[in-house]
Design a protein around this motif. Sequence first.
Motif, PDB file in Angstrom:
ATOM      1  N   MET A   1       0.825  -1.204   0.000  1.00 48.38           N
ATOM      2  CA  MET A   1       0.000   0.000   0.000  1.00 48.38           C
ATOM      3  C   MET A   1       0.860   1.256   0.000  1.00 48.38           C
ATOM      4  O   MET A   1       0.476   2.277  -0.564  1.00 48.38           O
ATOM      5  CB  MET A   1      -0.951   0.005   1.203  1.00 48.38           C
ATOM      6  CG  MET A   1      -2.032  -1.063   1.143  1.00 48.38           C
ATOM      7  SD  MET A   1      -3.145  -0.909  -0.290  1.00 48.38           S
ATOM      8  CE  MET A   1      -2.489  -2.139  -1.412  1.00 48.38           C
ATOM      9  N   ARG A   2       2.034   1.179   0.570  1.00 52.82           N
ATOM     10  CA  ARG A   2       2.955   2.321   0.547  1.00 52.82           C
ATOM     11  C   ARG A   2       3.433   2.575  -0.881  1.00 52.82           C
ATOM     12  O   ARG A   2       3.470   3.712  -1.351  1.00 52.82           O
ATOM     13  CB  ARG A   2       4.149   2.045   1.455  1.00 52.82           C
ATOM     14  CG  ARG A   2       5.095   3.245   1.622  1.00 52.82           C
ATOM     15  CD  ARG A   2       6.318   3.078   0.749  1.00 52.82           C
ATOM     16  NE  ARG A   2       7.149   4.283   0.856  1.00 52.82           N
ATOM     17  CZ  ARG A   2       7.632   4.931  -0.176  1.00 52.82           C
ATOM     18  NH1 ARG A   2       7.403   4.526  -1.400  1.00 52.82           N
ATOM     19  NH2 ARG A   2       8.367   6.002  -0.010  1.00 52.82           N
TER      20      ARG A   2
ATOM     21  N   ALA B   1       0.570   3.965  -2.967  1.00 55.97           N
ATOM     22  CA  ALA B   1       0.358   5.390  -2.687  1.00 55.97           C
ATOM     23  C   ALA B   1       1.372   6.254  -3.422  1.00 55.97           C
ATOM     24  O   ALA B   1       1.033   7.280  -4.013  1.00 55.97           O
ATOM     25  CB  ALA B   1       0.436   5.642  -1.185  1.00 55.97           C
TER      26      ALA B   1
ATOM     27  N   ALA C   1       0.488   6.189  -7.139  1.00 52.72           N
ATOM     28  CA  ALA C   1      -0.752   6.920  -7.409  1.00 52.72           C
ATOM     29  C   ALA C   1      -0.545   8.429  -7.369  1.00 52.72           C
ATOM     30  O   ALA C   1      -1.253   9.177  -8.056  1.00 52.72           O
ATOM     31  CB  ALA C   1      -1.822   6.516  -6.397  1.00 52.72           C
ATOM     32  N   HIS C   2       0.434   8.881  -6.590  1.00 55.07           N
ATOM     33  CA  HIS C   2       0.659  10.318  -6.432  1.00 55.07           C
ATOM     34  C   HIS C   2       1.952  10.798  -7.084  1.00 55.07           C
ATOM     35  O   HIS C   2       2.396  11.919  -6.847  1.00 55.07           O
ATOM     36  CB  HIS C   2       0.621  10.685  -4.946  1.00 55.07           C
ATOM     37  CG  HIS C   2      -0.716  10.427  -4.332  1.00 55.07           C
ATOM     38  ND1 HIS C   2      -1.783  11.299  -4.470  1.00 55.07           N
ATOM     39  CD2 HIS C   2      -1.189   9.369  -3.626  1.00 55.07           C
ATOM     40  CE1 HIS C   2      -2.840  10.808  -3.853  1.00 55.07           C
ATOM     41  NE2 HIS C   2      -2.514   9.634  -3.349  1.00 55.07           N
TER      42      HIS C   2
ATOM     43  N   THR D   1       9.346   3.045  -7.658  1.00 56.09           N
ATOM     44  CA  THR D   1       8.242   3.980  -7.906  1.00 56.09           C
ATOM     45  C   THR D   1       8.552   4.910  -9.076  1.00 56.09           C
ATOM     46  O   THR D   1       7.643   5.321  -9.805  1.00 56.09           O
ATOM     47  CB  THR D   1       7.918   4.790  -6.643  1.00 56.09           C
ATOM     48  OG1 THR D   1       9.102   5.453  -6.172  1.00 56.09           O
ATOM     49  CG2 THR D   1       7.401   3.883  -5.540  1.00 56.09           C
TER      50      THR D   1
ATOM     51  N   THR E   1      -1.585  -5.744  -5.936  1.00 56.74           N
ATOM     52  CA  THR E   1      -1.718  -5.133  -4.616  1.00 56.74           C
ATOM     53  C   THR E   1      -2.094  -6.161  -3.546  1.00 56.74           C
ATOM     54  O   THR E   1      -2.915  -7.043  -3.781  1.00 56.74           O
ATOM     55  CB  THR E   1      -2.783  -4.025  -4.637  1.00 56.74           C
ATOM     56  OG1 THR E   1      -3.981  -4.546  -5.247  1.00 56.74           O
ATOM     57  CG2 THR E   1      -2.305  -2.845  -5.457  1.00 56.74           C
TER      58      THR E   1
ATOM     59  N   ILE F   1      -8.483   5.160   2.153  1.00 56.78           N
ATOM     60  CA  ILE F   1      -7.241   5.680   1.563  1.00 56.78           C
ATOM     61  C   ILE F   1      -6.716   4.719   0.505  1.00 56.78           C
ATOM     62  O   ILE F   1      -6.342   5.119  -0.602  1.00 56.78           O
ATOM     63  CB  ILE F   1      -6.176   5.920   2.650  1.00 56.78           C
ATOM     64  CG1 ILE F   1      -6.616   7.032   3.595  1.00 56.78           C
ATOM     65  CG2 ILE F   1      -4.821   6.242   2.027  1.00 56.78           C
ATOM     66  CD1 ILE F   1      -5.751   7.174   4.826  1.00 56.78           C
ATOM     67  N   HIS F   2      -6.699   3.426   0.838  1.00 61.18           N
ATOM     68  CA  HIS F   2      -6.234   2.424  -0.125  1.00 61.18           C
ATOM     69  C   HIS F   2      -7.089   2.436  -1.391  1.00 61.18           C
ATOM     70  O   HIS F   2      -6.572   2.403  -2.513  1.00 61.18           O
ATOM     71  CB  HIS F   2      -6.296   1.020   0.494  1.00 61.18           C
ATOM     72  CG  HIS F   2      -5.487   0.859   1.730  1.00 61.18           C
ATOM     73  ND1 HIS F   2      -5.823  -0.040   2.732  1.00 61.18           N
ATOM     74  CD2 HIS F   2      -4.356   1.481   2.157  1.00 61.18           C
ATOM     75  CE1 HIS F   2      -4.922   0.024   3.699  1.00 61.18           C
ATOM     76  NE2 HIS F   2      -4.027   0.941   3.383  1.00 61.18           N
TER      77      HIS F   2
ATOM     78  N   ARG G   1      -8.980   4.838  -2.589  1.00 57.28           N
ATOM     79  CA  ARG G   1      -8.787   6.060  -3.374  1.00 57.28           C
ATOM     80  C   ARG G   1      -7.474   6.019  -4.142  1.00 57.28           C
ATOM     81  O   ARG G   1      -7.395   6.497  -5.283  1.00 57.28           O
ATOM     82  CB  ARG G   1      -8.851   7.281  -2.457  1.00 57.28           C
ATOM     83  CG  ARG G   1     -10.280   7.627  -2.046  1.00 57.28           C
ATOM     84  CD  ARG G   1     -10.322   8.776  -1.075  1.00 57.28           C
ATOM     85  NE  ARG G   1     -11.718   9.200  -0.845  1.00 57.28           N
ATOM     86  CZ  ARG G   1     -12.111   9.938   0.186  1.00 57.28           C
ATOM     87  NH1 ARG G   1     -11.213  10.350   1.076  1.00 57.28           N
ATOM     88  NH2 ARG G   1     -13.369  10.266   0.317  1.00 57.28           N
ATOM     89  N   ASN G   2      -6.436   5.454  -3.525  1.00 56.98           N
ATOM     90  CA  ASN G   2      -5.157   5.330  -4.229  1.00 56.98           C
ATOM     91  C   ASN G   2      -5.266   4.356  -5.404  1.00 56.98           C
ATOM     92  O   ASN G   2      -4.668   4.568  -6.459  1.00 56.98           O
ATOM     93  CB  ASN G   2      -4.057   4.884  -3.263  1.00 56.98           C
ATOM     94  CG  ASN G   2      -3.603   6.000  -2.339  1.00 56.98           C
ATOM     95  OD1 ASN G   2      -3.786   7.178  -2.646  1.00 56.98           O
ATOM     96  ND2 ASN G   2      -3.030   5.638  -1.212  1.00 56.98           N
TER      97      ASN G   2
END
Length: 200
Positions: A102-103, A106, A109-110, A118, A135, A143-144, A146-147
Amino acid sequence: MPNAMKPQPPERACARRLIVGISGSSGATYGLRLLQALKKTGLQVHLVITPAGWLNLRHETGVTDTQALQLAHTLHASTNLAASIASGSFQTMGMIVAPCSMRTLAAIAHGLGDNLLTRAADVTLKERRRLVLMTRESPLSLIHLRNMAAATEAGAIICPPVPALYQRPASIDEMVDHSVARALDLLGLPQGLAGEWEGF
């Protein structure tokens, strides 16, 4: 999704290279099995493993560093942001992150290219190449989710390794193989791990 954001199809004319990322989530066996399957394809596999990914790989699979290295054409240090796979000019057919924490999700995703994994994923998206994220987390927070939505909107494919019980797997290995097979299918790559469902 607008046409400009759609990932390139797997058959895009490019070098026979694939990037594989292993991040620090439980499920390192998916990454290991993926590398073993890719070894038979003749693809040039570029591997990047985060420090937590190495920790889980050793703990969950018992594989040694030497054994892992033998499964890839090139191993890139996760801290080397000057590596070939950090540039869009380095042609690949795409990237699979297995497992994807999940890190890591994130950060992808951003657009936070804070390590080579990444950054390579960010490059894959900006070049409109296929990015498959296996994943691993449960249950999922808002949060997960949305990411996952943000990564999907950017062109990634969220592909959680969910056991296909309709195939009546007889072992954990068969369940792992099925999930890895589906990820390879998404890239249009040959795999001898699991066949198609042909109905009753």
